[in-house]
Design an enzyme around this catalytic site. Structure first.
Site, PDB file in Angstrom:
ATOM      1  N   GLY A   1       0.778  -1.244   0.000  1.00  0.00           N
ATOM      2  CA  GLY A   1       0.000   0.000   0.000  1.00  0.00           C
ATOM      3  C   GLY A   1       0.801   1.281   0.000  1.00  0.00           C
ATOM      4  O   GLY A   1       0.380   2.283  -0.568  1.00  0.00           O
TER       5      GLY A   1
ATOM      6  N   GLU B   1       4.261   4.010   6.115  1.00  0.00           N
ATOM      7  CA  GLU B   1       2.981   3.305   5.976  1.00  0.00           C
ATOM      8  C   GLU B   1       2.007   4.116   5.134  1.00  0.00           C
ATOM      9  O   GLU B   1       2.059   5.348   5.142  1.00  0.00           O
ATOM     10  CB  GLU B   1       2.341   3.125   7.371  1.00  0.00           C
ATOM     11  N   ASP B   2       1.103   3.422   4.460  1.00  0.00           N
ATOM     12  CA  ASP B   2       0.059   4.129   3.719  1.00  0.00           C
ATOM     13  C   ASP B   2      -0.985   4.698   4.669  1.00  0.00           C
ATOM     14  O   ASP B   2      -1.330   5.874   4.620  1.00  0.00           O
ATOM     15  CB  ASP B   2      -0.597   3.196   2.688  1.00  0.00           C
TER      16      ASP B   2
ATOM     17  N   ASP C   1      -4.795   2.354  10.704  1.00  0.00           N
ATOM     18  CA  ASP C   1      -6.212   2.159  10.985  1.00  0.00           C
ATOM     19  C   ASP C   1      -6.333   1.712  12.449  1.00  0.00           C
ATOM     20  O   ASP C   1      -6.306   2.529  13.357  1.00  0.00           O
ATOM     21  CB  ASP C   1      -6.717   1.122   9.969  1.00  0.00           C
TER      22      ASP C   1
ATOM     23  N   LYS D   1      -6.496   7.030  10.611  1.00  0.00           N
ATOM     24  CA  LYS D   1      -7.898   7.028  11.060  1.00  0.00           C
ATOM     25  C   LYS D   1      -7.869   6.903  12.584  1.00  0.00           C
ATOM     26  O   LYS D   1      -7.997   5.799  13.123  1.00  0.00           O
ATOM     27  CB  LYS D   1      -8.638   5.809  10.498  1.00  0.00           C
TER      28      LYS D   1
ATOM     29  N   PHE E   1     -13.700   3.563   4.395  1.00  0.00           N
ATOM     30  CA  PHE E   1     -12.721   2.743   3.689  1.00  0.00           C
ATOM     31  C   PHE E   1     -12.366   3.427   2.378  1.00  0.00           C
ATOM     32  O   PHE E   1     -13.249   3.747   1.580  1.00  0.00           O
ATOM     33  CB  PHE E   1     -13.250   1.335   3.437  1.00  0.00           C
ATOM     34  N   VAL E   2     -11.073   3.652   2.179  1.00  0.00           N
ATOM     35  CA  VAL E   2     -10.629   4.413   1.006  1.00  0.00           C
ATOM     36  C   VAL E   2      -9.665   3.595   0.142  1.00  0.00           C
ATOM     37  O   VAL E   2      -8.981   2.699   0.643  1.00  0.00           O
ATOM     38  CB  VAL E   2      -9.968   5.741   1.434  1.00  0.00           C
TER      39      VAL E   2
ATOM     40  N   ASP F   1      -5.759  -0.378  -1.567  1.00  0.00           N
ATOM     41  CA  ASP F   1      -6.561  -1.291  -2.385  1.00  0.00           C
ATOM     42  C   ASP F   1      -7.813  -1.773  -1.691  1.00  0.00           C
ATOM     43  O   ASP F   1      -7.960  -1.683  -0.469  1.00  0.00           O
ATOM     44  CB  ASP F   1      -5.725  -2.531  -2.717  1.00  0.00           C
TER      45      ASP F   1
ATOM     46  N   ARG G   1      -5.290   0.344  -6.663  1.00  0.00           N
ATOM     47  CA  ARG G   1      -4.050   0.958  -6.157  1.00  0.00           C
ATOM     48  C   ARG G   1      -3.567   2.079  -7.062  1.00  0.00           C
ATOM     49  O   ARG G   1      -2.968   3.044  -6.610  1.00  0.00           O
ATOM     50  CB  ARG G   1      -2.940  -0.093  -6.047  1.00  0.00           C
TER      51      ARG G   1
HETATM   52  P1  IMP Z   1      -4.242  -1.632  10.748  1.00  0.00           P
HETATM   53  O1  IMP Z   1      -3.393  -2.785  11.165  1.00  0.00           O
HETATM   54  O2  IMP Z   1      -5.699  -1.858  11.095  1.00  0.00           O
HETATM   55  O3  IMP Z   1      -3.771  -0.299  11.223  1.00  0.00           O
HETATM   56  O4  IMP Z   1      -4.281  -1.637   9.167  1.00  0.00           O
HETATM   57  C1  IMP Z   1      -3.243  -1.176   8.404  1.00  0.00           C
HETATM   58  C2  IMP Z   1      -3.344  -1.696   7.000  1.00  0.00           C
HETATM   59  O5  IMP Z   1      -4.691  -1.995   6.628  1.00  0.00           O
HETATM   60  C3  IMP Z   1      -2.896  -0.617   6.039  1.00  0.00           C
HETATM   61  O6  IMP Z   1      -1.515  -0.684   5.824  1.00  0.00           O
HETATM   62  C4  IMP Z   1      -3.724  -0.917   4.809  1.00  0.00           C
HETATM   63  O7  IMP Z   1      -3.062  -1.857   4.005  1.00  0.00           O
HETATM   64  C5  IMP Z   1      -5.000  -1.531   5.353  1.00  0.00           C
HETATM   65  N1  IMP Z   1      -6.084  -0.530   5.454  1.00  0.00           N
HETATM   66  C6  IMP Z   1      -6.571   0.063   6.555  1.00  0.00           C
HETATM   67  N2  IMP Z   1      -7.550   0.936   6.271  1.00  0.00           N
HETATM   68  C7  IMP Z   1      -7.675   0.907   4.923  1.00  0.00           C
HETATM   69  C8  IMP Z   1      -8.507   1.620   3.978  1.00  0.00           C
HETATM   70  O8  IMP Z   1      -9.353   2.477   4.312  1.00  0.00           O
HETATM   71  N3  IMP Z   1      -8.317   1.291   2.672  1.00  0.00           N
HETATM   72  C9  IMP Z   1      -7.416   0.370   2.240  1.00  0.00           C
HETATM   73  N4  IMP Z   1      -6.628  -0.301   3.075  1.00  0.00           N
HETATM   74  C10 IMP Z   1      -6.743  -0.036   4.409  1.00  0.00           C
END
Ligand code: IMP
Length: 177
Positions: free
Chosen positions: A40, A95-96, A99, A127, A148-149, A155, A161
């Site tokens: 990402g 990181e992208d 979340d 977020k 969700f984006v 993706d 992407r």
């Molecule tokens: P976390 O472990 O929940 O913080 O998730 C991190 C990963 O989930 C990111 O690096 C993304 O690959 C994916 N992710 C989280 N939110 C989104 C979203 O809104 N769109 C797409 N991918 C997301």
């Protein structure tokens, strides 16, 4: 299906440029390794690192992602490790989006165990309302609400992407759009 544009290409470029300037100021006297969290962050990573005028090493790491759902599984496995030695280095994890923070917390713990001089996190998007674990994000581009984006690297089921802007993705219950 694709929803409205949440962040335009121009807004993304401004956010990346602002991050580059802030990080550049932080880099004085450091020996940095910039680590892209695949897949990402790859569009963000290339845009960001090219704007930073400071010697650096770049590397890539890949942890497991969501698969064909918009909810986090909460379990993270390492798919691809970095290849450089980060002991004594100043690590910037790129990181992208942060979340729940679960992915990042695992990646940071894994890297810290290798005795870098420092570890800092750069995230294009965050977020904050979704956070499940407290994980420090040292440099954040843009905070968004809980939606969700996709696009600019992000993706849904490996698609979208390559969109140049960030759009909302509204799940219609199907595994693939
Ligand atoms: P976390 O472990 O929940 O913080 O998730 C991190 C990963 O989930 C990111 O690096 C993304 O690959 C994916 N992710 C989280 N939110 C989104 C979203 O809104 N769109 C797409 N991918 C997301």
């Amino acid at each position: 299906m694709l929803g409205e544009t949440v962040i335009t290409r121009a807004e993304l470029e401004r956010a990346v440029e602002a991050l580059a300037r802030t990080i550049e100021a932080d880099l004085e006297g450091r020996d940095p390794v910039f680590i892209c969290v695949l897949k990402g962050a790859v569009y963000f990573f290339t845009a960001l690192t090219q704007r930073i005028r400071h010697p650096m090493v770049v590397d890539f790491i890949q942890a497991s992602s969501y698969g064909a759902t918009t909810e986090s599984s909460g379990t993270v496995t390492l798919i691809k490790d970095v290849t450089v030695d980060i002991a004594g280095k100043d690590v910037y994890v790129v990181e992208d989006i942060v979340d729940t923070g679960l992915t990042l917390a695992d990646v940071v713990a894994l890297l810290r165990a290798r005795h870098p001089r420092s570890v800092q996190v750069v995230a294009l998007l965050s977020k904050p309302s979704r956070r499940k674990v407290a994980v420090a994000v040292d440099f954040t581009g843009i905070e968004i609400e809980d939606r969700f984006v996709v696009g600019f690297g992000l993706d849904f089921a490996e698609r979208f992407r390559n969109l140049p802007e960030i759009r909302e993705f509204v799940s219609d219950g199907e595994a693939t759009p």
